[in-house]
Design a protein around this motif. Structure first.
Motif, PDB file in Angstrom:
ATOM      1  N   UNK A  56       0.889  -1.166   0.000  1.00 47.77           N
ATOM      2  CA  UNK A  56       0.000   0.000   0.000  1.00 47.77           C
ATOM      3  C   UNK A  56       0.926   1.214   0.000  1.00 47.77           C
ATOM      4  N   UNK A  57       1.084   1.850  -1.151  1.00 49.49           N
ATOM      5  CA  UNK A  57       2.082   2.922  -1.291  1.00 49.49           C
ATOM      6  C   UNK A  57       1.547   4.203  -0.636  1.00 49.49           C
ATOM      7  N   UNK A  58       1.630   4.288   0.666  1.00 46.82           N
ATOM      8  CA  UNK A  58       1.004   5.402   1.382  1.00 46.82           C
ATOM      9  C   UNK A  58       2.029   6.358   2.003  1.00 46.82           C
ATOM     10  N   UNK A  59       1.625   7.622   2.128  1.00 46.02           N
ATOM     11  CA  UNK A  59       2.453   8.619   2.812  1.00 46.02           C
ATOM     12  C   UNK A  59       3.064   9.663   1.883  1.00 46.02           C
ATOM     13  N   UNK A  60       2.680   9.632   0.616  1.00 43.95           N
ATOM     14  CA  UNK A  60       3.225  10.606  -0.346  1.00 43.95           C
ATOM     15  C   UNK A  60       2.882  12.038   0.050  1.00 43.95           C
ATOM     16  N   UNK A  61       1.623  12.258   0.431  1.00 41.87           N
ATOM     17  CA  UNK A  61       1.162  13.610   0.765  1.00 41.87           C
ATOM     18  C   UNK A  61       1.907  14.167   1.961  1.00 41.87           C
ATOM     19  N   UNK A  62       2.017  13.348   3.019  1.00 42.06           N
ATOM     20  CA  UNK A  62       2.711  13.811   4.232  1.00 42.06           C
ATOM     21  C   UNK A  62       4.188  14.066   3.956  1.00 42.06           C
ATOM     22  N   UNK A  63       4.786  13.262   3.118  1.00 37.80           N
ATOM     23  CA  UNK A  63       6.199  13.445   2.754  1.00 37.80           C
ATOM     24  C   UNK A  63       6.396  14.835   2.143  1.00 37.80           C
ATOM     25  N   UNK A  64       5.475  15.206   1.243  1.00 44.91           N
ATOM     26  CA  UNK A  64       5.584  16.502   0.566  1.00 44.91           C
ATOM     27  C   UNK A  64       5.298  17.654   1.541  1.00 44.91           C
ATOM     28  N   UNK A 122       5.623  17.831   4.710  1.00 46.09           N
ATOM     29  CA  UNK A 122       6.749  18.002   5.645  1.00 46.09           C
ATOM     30  C   UNK A 122       7.856  18.857   5.047  1.00 46.09           C
ATOM     31  N   UNK A 123       7.959  18.827   3.726  1.00 50.43           N
ATOM     32  CA  UNK A 123       9.007  19.584   3.030  1.00 50.43           C
ATOM     33  C   UNK A 123       8.505  20.906   2.475  1.00 50.43           C
ATOM     34  N   UNK A 124       7.263  21.246   2.805  1.00 46.50           N
ATOM     35  CA  UNK A 124       6.692  22.502   2.304  1.00 46.50           C
ATOM     36  C   UNK A 124       6.390  22.442   0.811  1.00 46.50           C
ATOM     37  N   UNK A 125       6.226  21.229   0.294  1.00 39.03           N
ATOM     38  CA  UNK A 125       5.952  21.050  -1.143  1.00 39.03           C
ATOM     39  C   UNK A 125       4.485  20.708  -1.360  1.00 39.03           C
ATOM     40  N   UNK A 126       3.959  20.897  -2.572  1.00 37.98           N
ATOM     41  CA  UNK A 126       2.581  20.468  -2.846  1.00 37.98           C
ATOM     42  C   UNK A 126       2.485  18.946  -2.787  1.00 37.98           C
TER      43      UNK A 126
END
Ligand code: IPE
Ligand code: IPE
Ligand code: MG
Length: 245
Positions: free
Chosen positions: A20-28, A30-34
């Motif tokens: 389940x490829x999860x956590x993309x949104x939080x990764x971004x 955290x870095x101030x990225x969209x």
């Protein structure tokens, strides 16, 4: 990097791993990225992990890319994910034959844009020409475990109505043949990064006896060493399938 190898029979990995490829949104975030930057990074991780799975002798890798529930997200995010899939498929058309990578889709493709659907058909055709022994990646797109079971039940009912099947003939093996995963063995190991400990409608039927592995690592940060850790944890499990040892 741990050493694997079917030739030696030493440390053989599971035949089928599902992620389940999860956590993309939080990764971004955290870095101030969209959030879309997270999906882009996540797509790179998929490439890397698929290659690694193939190299260590995993036969099937099934990944959750877009769920039947993910349409709830903003139009911007949904189109960014679809654009990334398109980019991946365009590359795949050129490279899968050379790299011996079979590609298959799980999910209801009806609401998917025609262009993307045509590409999926194209990769399906290339897959047909590859050997059944080659590594296979299954991409779950507009996939939901409940939806998959419903679609299978509808098709079985239609076959009954057409006189090709009888309700009493249905057993687990026959029903599996109506699922998107027909002909593919169940995953032995299901991995979910990002700290969430739930299935979110992933492979409900197929993961009945899977071993689950959770990690707080966000998907874009997931790497070969993390996969080694998950496989090592899997090896330490006592799989009883309801029996007694
Ligand atoms: C997974 O990452 C990708 C999809 C669901 C398409 P998320 O986008 O769910 O990332 P988080 O959970 O918000 O961090
Ligand atoms: C599951 O992740 C779907 C994919 C990874 C494609 P979600 O982020 O959509 O799941 P929930 O909302 O946390 O349960
Ligand atoms: Mg998520």
């Amino acid at each position: 990097m741990a050493e694997y190898g079917n030739e030696t029979g030493r440390l053989a990995p599971p035949r089928h791993i599902a992620i389940i490829m999860d956590g993309n949104g939080r990764w971004a975030t955290k870095r101030g990225l969209p959030r879309t930057a997270g999906h882009k990074a996540g797509a790179e991780t998929f490439r890397k992990i698929a290659t690694y799975c193939k190299d260590i002798g995993v036969k099937y890798l099934t990944v959750y890319a877009f769920s039947t529930e993910n349409w709830k997200r903003s139009e911007t995010e949904v189109s960014a994910i679809m654009a990334l899939l398109k980019k991946y498929l365009l590359e795949a058309v050129d490279t899968m034959e050379r790299d011996h990578i079979r590609l298959h889709f799980f999910g209801d493709m009806t609401p998917i844009a025609p262009e993307l659907r045509a590409l999926a058909r194209e990769t399906d055709e290339i897959t047909e020409h590859l050997s059944r022994d080659d590594f296979q990646a299954n991409v779950c797109l507009n996939y939901g475990g409940r939806d998959e079971i419903l679609r299978a039940a509808r098709r079985f009912a239609a076959d009954c109505a057409a006189g090709q099947r009888r309700p009493g003939d249905l057993d687990e093996a026959a029903f599996s043949g109506y699922l998107d995963s027909a002909g593919i063995p169940d995953p032995e190991l299901v991995i979910r990064p990002s700290g969430e400990q739930r299935l979110s409608n992933f492979l409900l039927w197929q993961s009945a006896y899977a071993e689950f592995y959770y990690t707080d690592t966000l998907w874009p940060d997931f790497n070969e060493a993390e996969l080694d850790k998950a496989i090592a944890a899997y090896r330490g499990r006592d799989r009883r399938f309801g029996g007694v040892k």
